[in-house]
Design an enzyme around this catalytic site. Structure first.
Site, PDB file in Angstrom:
ATOM      1  N   THR A   1     -10.146 -25.414  12.597  1.00  0.00           N
ATOM      2  CA  THR A   1      -8.812 -25.773  13.077  1.00  0.00           C
ATOM      3  C   THR A   1      -7.936 -26.160  11.885  1.00  0.00           C
ATOM      4  O   THR A   1      -8.367 -26.084  10.736  1.00  0.00           O
ATOM      5  CB  THR A   1      -8.880 -26.957  14.068  1.00  0.00           C
ATOM      6  OG1 THR A   1      -9.161 -28.170  13.325  1.00  0.00           O
ATOM      7  CG2 THR A   1      -9.967 -26.747  15.113  1.00  0.00           C
ATOM      8  N   CYS A   2      -6.722 -26.611  12.163  1.00  0.00           N
ATOM      9  CA  CYS A   2      -5.818 -27.033  11.087  1.00  0.00           C
ATOM     10  C   CYS A   2      -6.410 -28.178  10.274  1.00  0.00           C
ATOM     11  O   CYS A   2      -6.225 -28.251   9.065  1.00  0.00           O
ATOM     12  CB  CYS A   2      -4.492 -27.494  11.671  1.00  0.00           C
ATOM     13  SG  CYS A   2      -3.573 -26.229  12.545  1.00  0.00           S
TER      14      CYS A   2
ATOM     15  N   GLN B   1      -5.812 -31.564  22.287  1.00  0.00           N
ATOM     16  CA  GLN B   1      -5.850 -30.165  21.841  1.00  0.00           C
ATOM     17  C   GLN B   1      -7.201 -29.790  21.257  1.00  0.00           C
ATOM     18  O   GLN B   1      -7.676 -28.658  21.408  1.00  0.00           O
ATOM     19  CB  GLN B   1      -4.749 -29.921  20.814  1.00  0.00           C
ATOM     20  CG  GLN B   1      -4.528 -28.446  20.492  1.00  0.00           C
ATOM     21  CD  GLN B   1      -3.366 -28.242  19.528  1.00  0.00           C
ATOM     22  OE1 GLN B   1      -2.794 -29.192  19.011  1.00  0.00           O
ATOM     23  NE2 GLN B   1      -3.022 -27.000  19.279  1.00  0.00           N
TER      24      GLN B   1
ATOM     25  N   GLN C   1      -9.902 -26.439  21.541  1.00  0.00           N
ATOM     26  CA  GLN C   1     -10.373 -25.721  20.353  1.00  0.00           C
ATOM     27  C   GLN C   1     -11.902 -25.685  20.303  1.00  0.00           C
ATOM     28  O   GLN C   1     -12.501 -24.677  19.916  1.00  0.00           O
ATOM     29  CB  GLN C   1      -9.804 -26.384  19.095  1.00  0.00           C
ATOM     30  CG  GLN C   1      -8.300 -26.224  18.975  1.00  0.00           C
ATOM     31  CD  GLN C   1      -7.679 -27.136  17.930  1.00  0.00           C
ATOM     32  OE1 GLN C   1      -8.190 -28.226  17.650  1.00  0.00           O
ATOM     33  NE2 GLN C   1      -6.572 -26.710  17.339  1.00  0.00           N
TER      34      GLN C   1
ATOM     35  N   ALA D   1       4.008 -18.042  17.825  1.00  0.00           N
ATOM     36  CA  ALA D   1       4.197 -18.222  19.268  1.00  0.00           C
ATOM     37  C   ALA D   1       2.922 -18.735  19.923  1.00  0.00           C
ATOM     38  O   ALA D   1       2.678 -18.497  21.096  1.00  0.00           O
ATOM     39  CB  ALA D   1       4.625 -16.899  19.916  1.00  0.00           C
TER      40      ALA D   1
END
Length: 433
Positions: free
Chosen positions: A55-56, A126, A130, A200
């Site tokens: 993930t980020c 979130q 994930q 998006a």
């Protein structure tokens, strides 16, 4: 059984390290298969379980193996070797930022991650989505098994209890909310700002909703696929906002029109370079522009930060704003940790119960074999005209003798060291009480 977690996250590694080990979604399944083969090494007959969470804010690998053949530290060393080699990072560069946990500590870490306790945004939800996506990918390539699957099932269960029974996520500032606060510090009211979102995906959707709530002058979305941008922009149709969607190839000639640019794509390389921003600033006659990069790997070249009137912020730069108020939720963290500790105990209790299932099945199979043999004998005797009651009596004695043979044999053949233990076990099983 061996369970291992190894990786880097926003607590241990700066963004320039995290982006170098990140794995793009389209490469994840191939990476899972490659990692599994690497962990086998010379033990080609073994099948370790693997999951990758990229993930980020984190790149984590979860492994599990149920075989005593693996020497100590084997999984940890092989996993680290793979992570460095896969992403062409020198081991000495990566090692200072690596954390790892084994067995119950690895289980606890998974529960903390799923519950949002290890996130930059304390209690955010979130990460759970994930993790579920990571499990879905691992399951599709057959990389899950008897340990990681129940581990993550329990992770989701514990996370649900934490969110339902604590206030861990209450009043937290999300990345989207932090981005809004940052822009307001620089420009004041959002109503005079034109905002561009690049990408998006889920994160852009969350950010766009937060910004739309502040009634900016204009909202635009630029994406490789215009249709996805159109789908997202439709959600603001009832807000009376000026909106626009354009393809990413048009970005260089439109960038100067926007005061705020928020980007989060899955690109492996920066999509906005220093030259593009210089050109935009010139067209803006040096009016400031705020650039918020929520992607890992980053979408903006970090050198942009040196340009006058270009305010570039990475996901790590938002950490200070996000952490505001965290100290006020320490009691909630304590409550969540207690739930997690109970979850770890329950997970291992479940594994122990599952471990006896093969033994139970083996006993049942033996019983079924005895039953079949004695029933066949009894059927032949009755067919030959023997008294049914005598046949049944012989069958009962034969079955009893067969089941008594194994424990009696074990007692007779046991060594002095094991005799007392066997006596206690057999006495407990065959107690008349």
């Amino acid at each position: 059984m061996q369970i291992l977690n190894l990786g880097v996250n926003h607590h241990t590694a700066p963004i320039d390290i995290r982006e170098r080990v990140a794995i793009a979604p389209e490469h994840l399944q191939d990476s899972l298969l490659d990692l599994r083969n690497h962990l086998k090494g010379k033990y080609s007959d073994l099948t370790p379980e693997v999951t990758i969470l990229s993930t980020c804010n984190r790149m984590e690998i979860y492994c599990a193996a149920n075989d005593a053949t693996y020497p100590d530290h084997y999984l940890e060393e092989r996993t680290f070797d793979w992570l460095a080699a896969q992403n062409n990072v020198h081991q000495h560069e990566l090692r200072p930022y690596i954390y790892s946990a084994k067995e119950s500590d690895a289980v606890k870490h998974a529960f903390r991650v799923g519950s949002g306790l290890d996130s930059m945004v304390l209690g955010e939800t979130q990460i759970l989505g994930q993790m579920k996506k990571a499990i879905e990918n691992a399951n599709q390539v057959g990389a899950l098994g008897a340990y990681l699957k129940p581990l993550f099932d329990k992770t989701f269960s514990v996370a649900k209890v934490v969110r339902g029974n604590t206030q861990i996520g209450a009043h937290s500032v999300s990345m989207a909310g932090a981005s809004v606060k940052l822009v307001e510090r620089i420009f004041g009211k959002m109503s005079q700002c034109s905002v561009l979102f690049i990408g998006a995906g889920e994160m852009i959707g969350l950010c766009a909703n937060h910004f739309a709530g502040k009634n900016p002058k204009k909202i635009a979305i630029s994406n490789r696929t215009v249709d996805r941008g159109n789908d997202l922009i439709k959600t603001f149709s009832d807000k009376n906002l000026q909106t626009e969607v354009f393809p990413l190839v048009d970005l260089p000639k439109q960038l100067h029109e926007y005061d705020v640019v928020v980007s989060c794509t899955a690109s492996s390389l920066p999509i906005i370079g220093m030259g593009m921003v210089k050109t935009a600033l010139k067209a803006r006659q040096s009016r400031p522009i705020v650039l918020i990069d929520l992607a890992v790997p980053r979408d903006f070249e970090p050198e942009i930060k040196s340009l006058k009137n270009a305010y570039l912020y990475s996901i790590d730069d938002l950490g200070e704003i996000v952490s505001a108020g965290k100290a006020n939720r320490q009691d909630c963290i304590g409550d969540a940790e207690k739930i997690i500790e109970r979850g770890v105990i329950e997970f291992y209790e479940t594994l122990e119960k599952r471990a006896v299932v093969p033994i139970i099945k083996s006993i049942q199979n033996v019983g079924e074999q005895y039953q079949k043999i004695e029933l066949e004998k009894a059927s032949r005797r009755i067919a030959n005209g023997d008294d049914p009651m005598v046949v049944l009596s012989h069958m009962a004695i034969a079955l009893a003798n067969k089941f008594m043979h194994a424990p009696i044999h074990a007692l007779k053949q046991s060594s002095d060291a094991n005799l007392e233990e066997y006596k206690q076990i057999i006495s407990k099983i065959y107690s008349s009480k």
